[in-house]
Motif scaffolding. Structure first.
Motif, mmCIF file in Angstrom:
data_model
loop_
_atom_site.group_PDB
_atom_site.id
_atom_site.type_symbol
_atom_site.label_atom_id
_atom_site.label_comp_id
_atom_site.label_asym_id
_atom_site.label_seq_id
_atom_site.Cartn_x
_atom_site.Cartn_y
_atom_site.Cartn_z
ATOM 1 N N PHE A 126 -55.744 -40.279 13.737
ATOM 2 C CA PHE A 126 -55.871 -38.853 14.016
ATOM 3 C C PHE A 126 -57.312 -38.471 14.357
ATOM 4 O O PHE A 126 -57.543 -37.592 15.203
ATOM 5 C CB PHE A 126 -55.363 -38.028 12.827
ATOM 6 C CG PHE A 126 -53.868 -37.995 12.716
ATOM 7 C CD1 PHE A 126 -53.117 -37.245 13.610
ATOM 8 C CD2 PHE A 126 -53.214 -38.718 11.743
ATOM 9 C CE1 PHE A 126 -51.726 -37.221 13.522
ATOM 10 C CE2 PHE A 126 -51.829 -38.703 11.648
ATOM 11 C CZ PHE A 126 -51.074 -37.956 12.542
ATOM 12 N N GLU A 127 -58.274 -39.125 13.720
ATOM 13 C CA GLU A 127 -59.676 -38.861 14.053
ATOM 14 C C GLU A 127 -59.992 -39.242 15.498
ATOM 15 O O GLU A 127 -60.741 -38.541 16.187
ATOM 16 C CB GLU A 127 -60.585 -39.627 13.099
ATOM 17 C CG GLU A 127 -60.622 -39.053 11.700
ATOM 18 C CD GLU A 127 -61.188 -40.006 10.668
ATOM 19 O OE1 GLU A 127 -61.078 -39.708 9.454
ATOM 20 O OE2 GLU A 127 -61.724 -41.053 11.060
ATOM 21 N N THR A 128 -59.387 -40.333 15.956
ATOM 22 C CA THR A 128 -59.617 -40.765 17.345
ATOM 23 C C THR A 128 -58.985 -39.787 18.328
ATOM 24 O O THR A 128 -59.621 -39.391 19.315
ATOM 25 C CB THR A 128 -59.043 -42.177 17.566
ATOM 26 O OG1 THR A 128 -59.626 -43.082 16.612
ATOM 27 C CG2 THR A 128 -59.341 -42.664 18.966
ATOM 28 N N LEU A 129 -57.736 -39.395 18.074
ATOM 29 C CA LEU A 129 -57.073 -38.449 18.963
ATOM 30 C C LEU A 129 -57.832 -37.125 19.031
ATOM 31 O O LEU A 129 -58.115 -36.595 20.126
ATOM 32 C CB LEU A 129 -55.641 -38.196 18.489
ATOM 33 C CG LEU A 129 -54.625 -39.325 18.683
ATOM 34 C CD1 LEU A 129 -53.250 -38.871 18.223
ATOM 35 C CD2 LEU A 129 -54.562 -39.759 20.145
ATOM 36 N N LEU A 130 -58.166 -36.576 17.878
ATOM 37 C CA LEU A 130 -58.885 -35.303 17.847
ATOM 38 C C LEU A 130 -60.293 -35.451 18.404
ATOM 39 O O LEU A 130 -60.792 -34.555 19.100
ATOM 40 C CB LEU A 130 -58.933 -34.769 16.413
ATOM 41 C CG LEU A 130 -57.599 -34.328 15.816
ATOM 42 C CD1 LEU A 130 -57.757 -34.002 14.330
ATOM 43 C CD2 LEU A 130 -57.048 -33.113 16.560
ATOM 44 N N GLY A 131 -60.954 -36.572 18.108
ATOM 45 C CA GLY A 131 -62.306 -36.803 18.610
ATOM 46 C C GLY A 131 -62.343 -36.854 20.122
ATOM 47 O O GLY A 131 -63.238 -36.272 20.764
ATOM 48 N N ILE A 132 -61.375 -37.548 20.734
ATOM 49 C CA ILE A 132 -61.315 -37.618 22.197
ATOM 50 C C ILE A 132 -61.030 -36.238 22.788
ATOM 51 O O ILE A 132 -61.642 -35.835 23.791
ATOM 52 C CB ILE A 132 -60.235 -38.635 22.639
ATOM 53 C CG1 ILE A 132 -60.658 -40.048 22.245
ATOM 54 C CG2 ILE A 132 -59.988 -38.554 24.137
ATOM 55 C CD1 ILE A 132 -59.577 -41.101 22.482
ATOM 56 N N ALA A 133 -60.103 -35.499 22.167
ATOM 57 C CA ALA A 133 -59.758 -34.169 22.674
ATOM 58 C C ALA A 133 -60.955 -33.218 22.615
ATOM 59 O O ALA A 133 -61.238 -32.493 23.587
ATOM 60 C CB ALA A 133 -58.587 -33.599 21.870
ATOM 61 N N ILE A 134 -61.667 -33.221 21.492
ATOM 62 C CA ILE A 134 -62.820 -32.327 21.350
ATOM 63 C C ILE A 134 -63.953 -32.753 22.277
ATOM 64 O O ILE A 134 -64.627 -31.917 22.889
ATOM 65 C CB ILE A 134 -63.296 -32.297 19.882
ATOM 66 C CG1 ILE A 134 -62.193 -31.742 18.976
ATOM 67 C CG2 ILE A 134 -64.557 -31.444 19.736
ATOM 68 C CD1 ILE A 134 -62.484 -31.883 17.495
ATOM 69 N N ALA A 135 -64.162 -34.077 22.409
ATOM 70 C CA ALA A 135 -65.202 -34.571 23.310
ATOM 71 C C ALA A 135 -64.908 -34.169 24.747
ATOM 72 O O ALA A 135 -65.816 -33.766 25.496
ATOM 73 C CB ALA A 135 -65.303 -36.088 23.198
ATOM 74 N N GLN A 136 -63.640 -34.261 25.151
ATOM 75 C CA GLN A 136 -63.262 -33.843 26.501
ATOM 76 C C GLN A 136 -63.498 -32.353 26.697
ATOM 77 O O GLN A 136 -63.949 -31.907 27.768
ATOM 78 C CB GLN A 136 -61.788 -34.190 26.743
ATOM 79 C CG GLN A 136 -61.234 -33.753 28.091
ATOM 80 C CD GLN A 136 -61.831 -34.501 29.257
ATOM 81 O OE1 GLN A 136 -62.577 -35.465 29.073
ATOM 82 N NE2 GLN A 136 -61.520 -34.060 30.469
#
Length: 292
Positions: free
Chosen positions: A82-92
């Motif tokens: 979940f940290e990876t999914l959210l991290g990628i979304a926020i970074a984008q």
């Protein structure tokens, strides 16, 4: 002699530092290996007695140990997913120009700045069954209140939510650094060819940022497996054994049960688990870098 010293002067200067670091690593590791094949209690007056692999054999036959391994891996993999999914979304979302971009990045990083124990104390208040914010939100949405950390069915997932809240910003920051390094030319060519926003993200951003993403996943996975502070500060492995990971089990065996041999064997088995996962993910990362 003087010429030899001049030639190796750099090595001579850094040698004390290297020796100190090796001592600080090898001595605790060696002593821990020694204790793992001995039986000794802190309350005993006698010296540690050699028992061979008895501690390892006891742990490998223990359902409590394997349950702790399962909880450790479940906690780490679900949290990092979940940290990876959210991290990628926020970074984008942050990988573009808009008013207040720097302020937004600063606010997103605030959870990482806080110490894990302080985070645990704050979430204890949020999860408080009667006056906590968590149940206030749930009841406001029409759901039944939960015990969160007080129930064996929800405690581990509640800890995962805490970890996701605290460490998603770190993943976001590392992924954002990878996205910022991507040149603009591929995006400009894709726009000319009529690629949609999702297609540009799928076929340009993700492949070119994948080395940074894999590094973030590797670092977070190792760190998540070693998580101790927020669990100890909130549940101490409870209720029952519902949140007892390998780290918590080793701490209890050593400092509560005073079984130093068992605790040392636990940490050695834990070391093997962490090193295995680190080698595996590092191989995956190198292959991804070569492929791209």
């Amino acid at each position: 002699m003087s010429a030899w010293i001049d030639k190796h002067l750099k090595a001579i200067f850094i040698l004390p530092c290297i020796l100190f670091i090796l001592f600080m690593i090898l001595f605790p590791l060696g002593y821990n290996i020694y204790m793992s094949v001995c039986k000794w209690s802190m309350s005993a007056l006698s010296a540690p007695s050699f028992v061979g692999i008895e501690n390892y054999s006891f742990l490998l036959k223990s359902s409590r140990f394997w349950n702790a391994v399962w909880r450790t891996l479940y906690f780490a993999f679900v949290a990092v997913f979940f940290e990876t999914l959210l991290g990628i979304a926020i970074a984008q979302m942050l990988n573009r120009e808009f008013v207040g971009k720097n302020l937004s990045k600063t606010l997103f990083l605030l959870p990482v700045v806080a110490t894990p124990v302080a985070v645990g104390m704050v979430w204890l208040l949020i999860y408080e069954p009667t006056i906590g914010l968590g149940n206030a939100i749930l009841t406001g949405l029409g759901f039944a209140p939960q015990l969160f950390l007080g129930s064996s069915t929800t405690a581990l997932n509640s800890l995962i939510l805490m970890d996701v809240w605290e460490w998603t910003p770190m993943v976001m920051l590392m992924v954002l650094a990878g996205m910022v390094a991507i040149p603009k030319e591929p995006y400009e060519s894709a726009v000319v060819d009529g690629a949609s926003t999702f297609q540009r993200f799928r076929y340009i951003t993700l492949p070119l940022a994948s080395p940074a993403i894999l590094v973030a996943v590797l670092l977070r996975l190792i760190d998540a497996i070693k998580t101790f502070d927020i669990i100890y500060a909130t549940t101490k492995g409870g209720p029952g054994f519902a949140t007892e990971t390998i780290n918590i089990y080793a701490s209890l065996a050593t400092f509560q049960y005073y079984s130093f041999g068992e605790g040392a064997a636990l940490t050695m088995l834990f070391f093997v688990v962490v090193m295995t996962l680190a080698i595996l993910f590092n191989a995956i990362r190198k292959k991804a870098v070569v492929d791209y």
